[in-house]
Design a protein around this motif. Structure first.
Motif, PDB file in Angstrom:
ATOM      1  N   ALA A   7       4.589  14.367  48.579  1.00  0.00           N
ATOM      2  CA  ALA A   7       5.141  13.015  48.430  1.00  0.00           C
ATOM      3  C   ALA A   7       4.940  12.527  47.006  1.00  0.00           C
ATOM      4  CB  ALA A   7       4.465  12.058  49.402  1.00  0.00           C
TER       5      ALA A   7
ATOM      6  N   TYR B  34       9.418  12.325  50.182  1.00  0.00           N
ATOM      7  CA  TYR B  34       8.946  13.701  50.383  1.00  0.00           C
ATOM      8  C   TYR B  34       9.952  14.708  49.848  1.00  0.00           C
ATOM      9  CZ  TYR B  34       4.857  12.376  53.002  1.00  0.00           C
ATOM     10  OH  TYR B  34       3.630  11.872  53.346  1.00  0.00           O
TER      11      TYR B  34
ATOM     12  N   GLN C 256       6.231   7.581  48.078  1.00  0.00           N
ATOM     13  CA  GLN C 256       6.199   8.190  49.411  1.00  0.00           C
ATOM     14  C   GLN C 256       7.526   8.827  49.822  1.00  0.00           C
ATOM     15  OE1 GLN C 256       3.144   8.667  51.013  1.00  0.00           O
ATOM     16  NE2 GLN C 256       2.640   7.991  48.933  1.00  0.00           N
TER      17      GLN C 256
END
Length: 126
Positions: A112, A118, A116
């Protein structure tokens, strides 16, 4: 005829945090940076001679300029020749990493960024 992917647009909330993440933690370099007409963008890549680069755009500015654009984070798969080293390097820098999994295409893990989002990495040898 399209012959390659040149750039991938990545829309981020905080450009400086994104630059720091990709350059300091992942090891990318800044290829180019422009700041004009109320818009800043930073082009990053794994190396100077990489065929594909990522351009970090300010999500808020782009949304105002082009509200019809989909500003979601693309699903990107990176490659590495040494998955274990990359995994350990990222984990040691406190990057969130998923577990290494064995897939039909090779060993894979995800990580990540500072917002955040991914991304995945697969191990491939040349």
């Amino acid at each position: 005829m399209i012959t390659k992917i040149g750039q991938i647009m990545l829309y981020v909330t905080n450009q400086q945090e994104a630059v720091d993440f990709w350059t300091k933690k992942v090891g990318f370099i800044i290829v180019a940076e422009e700041n004009g007409q109320g818009m800043r963008w930073i082009e990053i890549a794994p190396s100077k001679d990489a065929e594909t680069s990522i351009v970090l755009h300010n999500k808020e500015v782009i949304a105002k300029m082009s509200p019809e654009l989909n500003l979601s984070t693309p699903s990107l798969m990176f490659t590495t020749e040494n998955l274990d080293k990359l995994y350990n390097d990222l984990a040691n820098q406190r990057v969130t990493v998923g577990e290494i999994m064995e897939m039909p295409t090779g060993r894979v893990f995800n990580f990540a960024d500072s917002e955040q989002n991914y991304f995945a990495v697969v191990e491939k040898s040349n």
